[in-house]
Write a protein that holds these residues in place. Structure first.
Motif, PDB file in Angstrom:
ATOM      1  N   GLN A  34       8.915  23.629 -10.386  1.00 54.89           N
ATOM      2  CA  GLN A  34       9.134  23.210  -9.153  1.00 54.89           C
ATOM      3  C   GLN A  34       9.146  21.764  -8.442  1.00 54.89           C
ATOM      4  O   GLN A  34       7.400  21.655  -8.486  1.00 54.89           O
ATOM      5  CB  GLN A  34       9.806  23.932  -7.354  1.00 54.89           C
ATOM      6  N   VAL A  35       9.680  20.563  -8.547  1.00 51.55           N
ATOM      7  CA  VAL A  35       9.753  19.592  -7.673  1.00 51.55           C
ATOM      8  C   VAL A  35      10.617  19.959  -6.937  1.00 51.55           C
ATOM      9  O   VAL A  35      11.831  19.296  -6.680  1.00 51.55           O
ATOM     10  CB  VAL A  35      10.002  18.018  -8.959  1.00 51.55           C
ATOM     11  N   GLU A  36      10.588  18.540  -5.294  1.00 53.53           N
ATOM     12  CA  GLU A  36      11.304  18.579  -4.617  1.00 53.53           C
ATOM     13  C   GLU A  36      12.215  17.651  -5.087  1.00 53.53           C
ATOM     14  O   GLU A  36      11.847  17.295  -5.190  1.00 53.53           O
ATOM     15  CB  GLU A  36      10.504  18.440  -2.733  1.00 53.53           C
ATOM     16  N   PRO A  37      13.719  18.107  -3.996  1.00 56.46           N
ATOM     17  CA  PRO A  37      14.574  16.650  -4.134  1.00 56.46           C
ATOM     18  C   PRO A  37      14.106  15.812  -3.920  1.00 56.46           C
ATOM     19  O   PRO A  37      13.155  15.321  -2.945  1.00 56.46           O
ATOM     20  CB  PRO A  37      15.490  17.115  -3.747  1.00 56.46           C
ATOM     21  N   LEU A  38      13.979  14.486  -5.236  1.00 51.52           N
ATOM     22  CA  LEU A  38      13.322  13.040  -5.051  1.00 51.52           C
ATOM     23  C   LEU A  38      14.746  12.286  -4.351  1.00 51.52           C
ATOM     24  O   LEU A  38      15.678  12.388  -4.217  1.00 51.52           O
ATOM     25  CB  LEU A  38      13.270  12.926  -5.699  1.00 51.52           C
ATOM     26  N   TRP A  39      14.420  11.408  -2.911  1.00 50.46           N
ATOM     27  CA  TRP A  39      15.650  10.789  -2.729  1.00 50.46           C
ATOM     28  C   TRP A  39      15.519   9.321  -3.124  1.00 50.46           C
ATOM     29  O   TRP A  39      16.024   8.750  -2.688  1.00 50.46           O
ATOM     30  CB  TRP A  39      15.150  10.811  -1.025  1.00 50.46           C
ATOM     31  N   PHE A  40      15.055   9.036  -4.471  1.00 48.64           N
ATOM     32  CA  PHE A  40      14.623   7.770  -4.809  1.00 48.64           C
ATOM     33  C   PHE A  40      14.821   7.886  -7.015  1.00 48.64           C
ATOM     34  O   PHE A  40      14.083   9.473  -7.032  1.00 48.64           O
ATOM     35  CB  PHE A  40      13.129   6.712  -4.890  1.00 48.64           C
ATOM     36  N   MET A  71       8.069   2.882  -6.203  1.00 48.87           N
ATOM     37  CA  MET A  71       6.660   1.834  -5.997  1.00 48.87           C
ATOM     38  C   MET A  71       7.416   0.801  -4.644  1.00 48.87           C
ATOM     39  O   MET A  71       6.076  -0.211  -4.225  1.00 48.87           O
ATOM     40  CB  MET A  71       6.879   0.344  -7.018  1.00 48.87           C
ATOM     41  N   SER A  72       7.869   1.290  -3.697  1.00 51.47           N
ATOM     42  CA  SER A  72       8.557   0.419  -2.524  1.00 51.47           C
ATOM     43  C   SER A  72       9.137   1.329  -1.184  1.00 51.47           C
ATOM     44  O   SER A  72       9.567   2.198  -1.941  1.00 51.47           O
ATOM     45  CB  SER A  72       8.963  -1.062  -2.428  1.00 51.47           C
ATOM     46  N   LEU A  73       8.682   0.722  -0.130  1.00 47.69           N
ATOM     47  CA  LEU A  73       9.553   1.623   1.452  1.00 47.69           C
ATOM     48  C   LEU A  73      10.798   1.495   0.919  1.00 47.69           C
ATOM     49  O   LEU A  73      10.842   0.099   1.391  1.00 47.69           O
ATOM     50  CB  LEU A  73       8.807   2.040   2.142  1.00 47.69           C
ATOM     51  N   GLY A  74      11.928   2.368   1.601  1.00 45.14           N
ATOM     52  CA  GLY A  74      13.187   1.728   1.696  1.00 45.14           C
ATOM     53  C   GLY A  74      13.208   1.393   3.414  1.00 45.14           C
ATOM     54  O   GLY A  74      12.489   1.784   3.757  1.00 45.14           O
ATOM     55  N   LEU A  90       1.042  -1.138   0.322  1.00 42.15           N
ATOM     56  CA  LEU A  90       0.186   0.034   0.344  1.00 42.15           C
ATOM     57  C   LEU A  90       1.014   0.696  -0.056  1.00 42.15           C
ATOM     58  O   LEU A  90       0.874   2.306  -0.587  1.00 42.15           O
ATOM     59  CB  LEU A  90      -0.696  -0.071   1.534  1.00 42.15           C
ATOM     60  N   ALA A  91       1.982   0.845   1.047  1.00 40.20           N
ATOM     61  CA  ALA A  91       2.645   2.557   1.055  1.00 40.20           C
ATOM     62  C   ALA A  91       3.216   2.873   0.036  1.00 40.20           C
ATOM     63  O   ALA A  91       3.450   4.395  -0.380  1.00 40.20           O
ATOM     64  CB  ALA A  91       3.717   2.554   2.446  1.00 40.20           C
ATOM     65  N   GLY A  92       3.806   1.766  -1.113  1.00 44.48           N
ATOM     66  CA  GLY A  92       4.817   1.959  -1.877  1.00 44.48           C
ATOM     67  C   GLY A  92       3.881   2.283  -3.300  1.00 44.48           C
ATOM     68  O   GLY A  92       4.584   3.484  -4.236  1.00 44.48           O
ATOM     69  N   LEU A  93       2.970   1.811  -3.370  1.00 40.79           N
ATOM     70  CA  LEU A  93       1.881   2.583  -4.628  1.00 40.79           C
ATOM     71  C   LEU A  93       1.434   3.731  -4.622  1.00 40.79           C
ATOM     72  O   LEU A  93       0.822   4.897  -5.132  1.00 40.79           O
ATOM     73  CB  LEU A  93       0.011   1.582  -4.439  1.00 40.79           C
ATOM     74  N   VAL A  94       1.179   4.159  -3.234  1.00 39.81           N
ATOM     75  CA  VAL A  94       1.348   5.708  -2.927  1.00 39.81           C
ATOM     76  C   VAL A  94       2.270   6.614  -3.150  1.00 39.81           C
ATOM     77  O   VAL A  94       2.457   7.479  -3.941  1.00 39.81           O
ATOM     78  CB  VAL A  94       0.351   6.088  -1.220  1.00 39.81           C
ATOM     79  N   LYS A  95       3.401   5.766  -2.546  1.00 41.11           N
ATOM     80  CA  LYS A  95       4.572   6.412  -3.357  1.00 41.11           C
ATOM     81  C   LYS A  95       4.954   6.974  -4.136  1.00 41.11           C
ATOM     82  O   LYS A  95       4.759   8.301  -5.252  1.00 41.11           O
ATOM     83  CB  LYS A  95       5.639   5.298  -2.578  1.00 41.11           C
ATOM     84  N   HIS A  96       4.346   5.991  -5.095  1.00 41.07           N
ATOM     85  CA  HIS A  96       4.672   5.871  -6.600  1.00 41.07           C
ATOM     86  C   HIS A  96       3.422   6.959  -7.266  1.00 41.07           C
ATOM     87  O   HIS A  96       3.959   7.705  -8.368  1.00 41.07           O
ATOM     88  CB  HIS A  96       3.855   4.657  -7.704  1.00 41.07           C
ATOM     89  N   LEU A  97       1.996   7.050  -6.885  1.00 41.97           N
ATOM     90  CA  LEU A  97       1.493   7.904  -7.131  1.00 41.97           C
ATOM     91  C   LEU A  97       2.228   9.114  -7.032  1.00 41.97           C
ATOM     92  O   LEU A  97       1.808   9.866  -7.157  1.00 41.97           O
ATOM     93  CB  LEU A  97       0.253   8.211  -6.561  1.00 41.97           C
ATOM     94  N   ALA A  98       2.795   9.861  -5.361  1.00 46.28           N
ATOM     95  CA  ALA A  98       3.203  10.853  -5.518  1.00 46.28           C
ATOM     96  C   ALA A  98       4.325  11.415  -5.911  1.00 46.28           C
ATOM     97  O   ALA A  98       4.101  12.839  -7.138  1.00 46.28           O
ATOM     98  CB  ALA A  98       3.761  10.892  -3.782  1.00 46.28           C
TER      99      ALA A  98
END
Length: 166
Positions: A72-78, A86-89, A50-58
């Protein structure tokens, strides 16, 4: 946005925005009441959670609405072009991902409010696209993943449905 608008009189942009918001809201509603383990739990052989899908949508909200239209897009850490979106580190929490989703949605909403439907941007593939096309595409994208989220939630605790029932 609410679905209380008169469907016979609603303008195109408002209709697209209401549809997008309805699916966005369903995604977030499907996560309510779950703990960290449940939000992170891999539910398919590919590891969907679930959290990975929300990360993807964001990340796609930022990509399609903000990057496409030069915002502007915030700096992504992935790396959003990899499976990392699609997943959480190990160092990520679902609370961080939900806050990331909130920021991406707010940034996308600002673009939607600011630009007319015919405004042109350039997609990550280098193809010109209109805001109208991006809105239709994102309604499809969010609805598709809302369906995935609905299935994963049902597998966790049996809760199913596309919206909160009164």
């Amino acid at each position: 946005m609410t679905s209380s608008s008169d469907p016979a009189r609603i303008d195109e942009k408002s209709a697209l925005r209401e549809s997008l918001d309805r699916h966005r809201d369903a995604v977030r509603w499907k996560l309510e009441g779950l703990d960290e383990e449940q939000l992170r739990r891999p539910m398919t052989p590919s590891g969907s959670n679930l959290a990975g899908l929300v990360k993807h949508l964001a990340s796609v909200e930022y990509g399609w609405f903000c990057e496409t239209f030069g915002r502007q897009v915030e700096p992504l850490w992935f790396d959003p072009a990899s499976e990392e979106d699609m997943s959480l580190g190990p160092g990520e929490t679902s609370a961080q991902i939900l806050a990331f989703h909130d920021r991406a949605r707010a940034a996308a909403d600002a673009v939607i409010e600011e630009l007319p439907l015919d405004a042109l941007g350039t997609s990550w593939r280098g193809v010109p696209v209109s805001l109208r096309w991006v809105l239709v595409h994102m309604v499809e994208e969010v609805a598709r993943h809302a369906g995935h989220i609905d299935i994963l939630r049902e597998l966790i605790d049996g809760a199913a449905g596309d919206h909160r029932r009164s």
